[in-house]
Design a protein around this motif. Structure first.
Motif, PDB file in Angstrom:
ATOM      1  N   PRO A 291       0.874  -1.156   0.087  1.00 40.24           N
ATOM      2  CA  PRO A 291       0.621  -0.133   0.205  1.00 40.24           C
ATOM      3  C   PRO A 291       0.806   1.617   0.137  1.00 40.24           C
ATOM      4  O   PRO A 291       1.447   1.614   0.892  1.00 40.24           O
ATOM      5  CB  PRO A 291      -0.276  -0.087   1.444  1.00 40.24           C
ATOM      6  N   ILE A 292       0.600   1.991  -0.696  1.00 40.26           N
ATOM      7  CA  ILE A 292       1.344   3.688  -0.761  1.00 40.26           C
ATOM      8  C   ILE A 292       0.871   4.233   0.723  1.00 40.26           C
ATOM      9  O   ILE A 292      -0.355   4.325   0.980  1.00 40.26           O
ATOM     10  CB  ILE A 292       0.643   4.129  -2.222  1.00 40.26           C
ATOM     11  N   VAL A 293       2.000   5.268   0.548  1.00 45.70           N
ATOM     12  CA  VAL A 293       1.954   6.311   1.839  1.00 45.70           C
ATOM     13  C   VAL A 293       1.642   7.675   1.433  1.00 45.70           C
ATOM     14  O   VAL A 293       3.620   7.441   1.264  1.00 45.70           O
ATOM     15  CB  VAL A 293       3.495   5.401   3.190  1.00 45.70           C
ATOM     16  N   GLY A 294       1.534   8.064   1.632  1.00 39.68           N
ATOM     17  CA  GLY A 294       1.490   9.350   1.392  1.00 39.68           C
ATOM     18  C   GLY A 294       1.104   9.525   0.044  1.00 39.68           C
ATOM     19  O   GLY A 294       0.592   9.465  -0.811  1.00 39.68           O
ATOM     20  N   SER A 295       1.915  11.381  -0.284  1.00 46.13           N
ATOM     21  CA  SER A 295       1.772  11.414  -1.470  1.00 46.13           C
ATOM     22  C   SER A 295       2.735  11.062  -2.718  1.00 46.13           C
ATOM     23  O   SER A 295       3.300  11.989  -2.867  1.00 46.13           O
ATOM     24  CB  SER A 295       1.164  13.015  -1.785  1.00 46.13           C
ATOM     25  N   HIS A 296       1.516  11.297  -4.091  1.00 45.14           N
ATOM     26  CA  HIS A 296       2.652  10.123  -4.928  1.00 45.14           C
ATOM     27  C   HIS A 296       3.061  11.809  -5.886  1.00 45.14           C
ATOM     28  O   HIS A 296       1.732  12.774  -5.753  1.00 45.14           O
ATOM     29  CB  HIS A 296       1.919   9.765  -6.169  1.00 45.14           C
ATOM     30  N   HIS A 297       4.307  11.715  -6.158  1.00 49.03           N
ATOM     31  CA  HIS A 297       4.571  13.040  -6.697  1.00 49.03           C
ATOM     32  C   HIS A 297       5.309  14.054  -5.044  1.00 49.03           C
ATOM     33  O   HIS A 297       5.489  14.869  -6.172  1.00 49.03           O
ATOM     34  CB  HIS A 297       3.610  13.991  -7.640  1.00 49.03           C
ATOM     35  N   LEU A 298       5.169  13.790  -4.123  1.00 48.36           N
ATOM     36  CA  LEU A 298       6.068  14.550  -3.069  1.00 48.36           C
ATOM     37  C   LEU A 298       6.836  13.516  -2.615  1.00 48.36           C
ATOM     38  O   LEU A 298       6.766  12.258  -2.684  1.00 48.36           O
ATOM     39  CB  LEU A 298       5.245  14.756  -1.934  1.00 48.36           C
ATOM     40  N   GLY A 299       8.125  14.182  -3.390  1.00 54.20           N
ATOM     41  CA  GLY A 299       8.931  14.045  -2.764  1.00 54.20           C
ATOM     42  C   GLY A 299       9.790  12.864  -2.085  1.00 54.20           C
ATOM     43  O   GLY A 299      10.288  11.662  -2.017  1.00 54.20           O
ATOM     44  N   MET A 300       9.521  12.371  -0.762  1.00 51.26           N
ATOM     45  CA  MET A 300      10.127  12.485  -0.094  1.00 51.26           C
ATOM     46  C   MET A 300       9.136  11.455   0.074  1.00 51.26           C
ATOM     47  O   MET A 300       9.619  10.349   1.051  1.00 51.26           O
ATOM     48  CB  MET A 300      10.081  13.110   1.495  1.00 51.26           C
ATOM     49  N   ASP A 301       7.440  11.329  -0.170  1.00 48.82           N
ATOM     50  CA  ASP A 301       6.944  10.062   0.215  1.00 48.82           C
ATOM     51  C   ASP A 301       7.025   9.233  -0.450  1.00 48.82           C
ATOM     52  O   ASP A 301       7.274   7.865  -0.462  1.00 48.82           O
ATOM     53  CB  ASP A 301       5.077  10.614  -0.659  1.00 48.82           C
ATOM     54  N   ASP A 302       7.434   9.609  -1.648  1.00 46.29           N
ATOM     55  CA  ASP A 302       7.784   8.624  -2.989  1.00 46.29           C
ATOM     56  C   ASP A 302       9.120   8.130  -2.548  1.00 46.29           C
ATOM     57  O   ASP A 302       9.105   6.897  -3.564  1.00 46.29           O
ATOM     58  CB  ASP A 302       7.893   9.620  -4.244  1.00 46.29           C
ATOM     59  N   THR A 303      10.244   8.364  -2.106  1.00 43.79           N
ATOM     60  CA  THR A 303      11.286   7.859  -1.542  1.00 43.79           C
ATOM     61  C   THR A 303      10.902   6.897  -0.443  1.00 43.79           C
ATOM     62  O   THR A 303      11.621   6.117  -0.620  1.00 43.79           O
ATOM     63  CB  THR A 303      11.929   9.003  -1.048  1.00 43.79           C
ATOM     64  N   LYS A 304      10.010   7.219  -0.098  1.00 43.00           N
ATOM     65  CA  LYS A 304       9.989   6.207   1.547  1.00 43.00           C
ATOM     66  C   LYS A 304       9.260   4.881   0.272  1.00 43.00           C
ATOM     67  O   LYS A 304       8.919   3.941   0.909  1.00 43.00           O
ATOM     68  CB  LYS A 304       9.451   6.770   2.587  1.00 43.00           C
ATOM     69  N   ASN A 305       8.504   5.276  -0.319  1.00 40.78           N
ATOM     70  CA  ASN A 305       7.983   4.263  -0.943  1.00 40.78           C
ATOM     71  C   ASN A 305       8.781   3.535  -1.852  1.00 40.78           C
ATOM     72  O   ASN A 305       8.278   2.135  -1.684  1.00 40.78           O
ATOM     73  CB  ASN A 305       6.492   4.664  -1.695  1.00 40.78           C
ATOM     74  N   ILE A 306       8.987   3.681  -2.466  1.00 43.15           N
ATOM     75  CA  ILE A 306      10.492   3.607  -3.309  1.00 43.15           C
ATOM     76  C   ILE A 306      11.685   1.941  -2.054  1.00 43.15           C
ATOM     77  O   ILE A 306      11.607   1.078  -2.228  1.00 43.15           O
ATOM     78  CB  ILE A 306      11.820   4.215  -3.856  1.00 43.15           C
ATOM     79  N   THR A 307      11.680   3.093  -0.758  1.00 49.33           N
ATOM     80  CA  THR A 307      12.865   2.151  -0.309  1.00 49.33           C
ATOM     81  C   THR A 307      11.615   0.971   0.468  1.00 49.33           C
ATOM     82  O   THR A 307      11.953  -0.335   0.363  1.00 49.33           O
ATOM     83  CB  THR A 307      12.484   2.829   1.778  1.00 49.33           C
ATOM     84  N   ARG A 308      10.470   1.317   0.912  1.00 47.64           N
ATOM     85  CA  ARG A 308       9.571   0.190   0.755  1.00 47.64           C
ATOM     86  C   ARG A 308       9.764  -1.030  -0.278  1.00 47.64           C
ATOM     87  O   ARG A 308       9.345  -2.251   0.190  1.00 47.64           O
ATOM     88  CB  ARG A 308       8.220   0.396   0.457  1.00 47.64           C
TER      89      ARG A 308
END
Length: 339
Positions: free
Chosen positions: A288-305
């Motif tokens: 499941p995605i956490v946060g907002s897509h295209h907000l850099g810090m959130d995308d970085t966290k999701n890629i880390t997941r």
């Protein structure tokens, strides 16, 4: 490039997008202090206390929203309500840590969104690198956001993060205002961007201090990162955007940007299927995605997941792309790769 001796507790924040929620949030935020937060040095990286995290609210399944676990990994034994992280804090500029209401409302611990347990870590195969620096830049005209999440390649554990908003240097103030309103206004984080953004050259100076503090790079050597590598979702970030930004900022491309890991190529060769981007990977892996897509810090966290999940599945994550320092030609190391 001279190193700026600046502390860098890397962090993450996320502000709600609705006008009502955003107004309420702003009532909790007061002007940040210009003094930086000291970065914790660790004698043993794997035991580093977590002190960064952020993400924008998004519709998640209840268990994922409450626990923030990587899909497929054993769940934590205790549940917690999901909450966004303070973006001022991710940049070392939150002045409200003594405000109980603020601390209750916002997360100040990135590990909460990147949990790992021993049974998942036991599945990790030996890696050629010790640390992964997950990076996902934002900004098409100039870089607007430079977020990095550092995890241990063997245990999958979160180690630290670095996050800076970047102020363009080749644009008029009016254009910057329009640019930021269009990019970050919809997330409700345009205010924190204007409060904290600094020029790209200063961001790199602080980043060099950060990677130097973790003993991942030494400026005088002019070499690649030490036992670590950037992980990006595609080649654009380091093949195209960083060199372009260095030209705009009139600085030489630093040596630590000369090689990286394109997660799309690793994904293709490990799972034997193509993924067009982060969202495809998360959907196929049921993360499941956490946060907002295209907000850099959130995308970085999701890629880390995604990286954590792939490690738990037994993937060996290694360098996929290397730039030749003399010619700047880029060499792709995997025959089977995303084109």
């Amino acid at each position: 490039m001279a190193l700026a001796r600046v502390s860098s507790s890397s962090l993450l924040l996320l502000l709600p997008s609705s006008t009502t929620t955003s107004s309420l949030l702003h009532s909790f935020l007061r002007p940040f202090s210009t003094s930086s937060v000291s970065t914790r040095r660790l004698s043993h990286p794997r035991s580093l206390p977590i002190d960064a995290s952020i993400s924008q609210a998004s519709p998640l399944p209840p268990t994922a929203r409450e626990e923030g676990e990587v899909a497929g990994a054993p769940r934590p034994t205790s549940r917690r309500p999901w909450k966004p992280t303070c973006l001022y804090y991710t940049q070392g500029k939150c002045t409200m840590m003594d405000d109980a209401l603020h601390v209750e409302k916002f997360n100040h611990n990135l590990s909460m969104d990147l949990p790992v347990n021993a049974s998942a870590a036991d599945k990790v195969k030996p890696q050629k690198l010790d640390y992964f620096l997950v990076l996902d830049l934002e900004g098409k005209v100039e870089i607007l956001e430079f977020p990095v999440v550092m995890i241990d390649a063997h245990s999958m554990e979160f180690i630290d993060s670095f996050h800076r908003f970047v102020r363009p240097t080749g644009m008029s103030e009016q254009r910057i205002k329009e640019y930021i309103e269009g990019k970050y206004g919809k997330f409700g984080v345009d205010r924190v961007w204007h409060d904290t953004a600094i020029p790209f050259e200063e961001v790199l100076q602080e980043f060099e201090d950060w990677i130097g503090g973790h003993k991942l790079w030494k400026q005088k050597q002019g070499e690649s990162l030490n036992s670590s590598a950037f992980v990006t979702c595609g080649n654009w970030d380091l093949k195209t955007k960083v060199p372009e930004q260095c030209k705009v900022s009139k600085i030489k491309l630093p040596s630590y940007f000369m090689e990286w890991i394109n997660l799309k190529d690793i994904y293709l060769n490990f799972y034997n299927r193509r993924a067009t981007g982060m969202m495809t990977m998360m959907r196929e892996l049921q993360i499941p995605i956490v946060g907002s897509h295209h907000l850099g810090m959130d995308d970085t966290k999701n890629i880390t997941r995604v990286v954590q999940r792939m490690l738990a599945d037994g993937a060996v994550i290694q360098i996929t792309t290397r730039r030749q320092p003399d010619t700047n030609d880029v060499k792709f190391l995997f025959k089977n790769r995303i084109r």
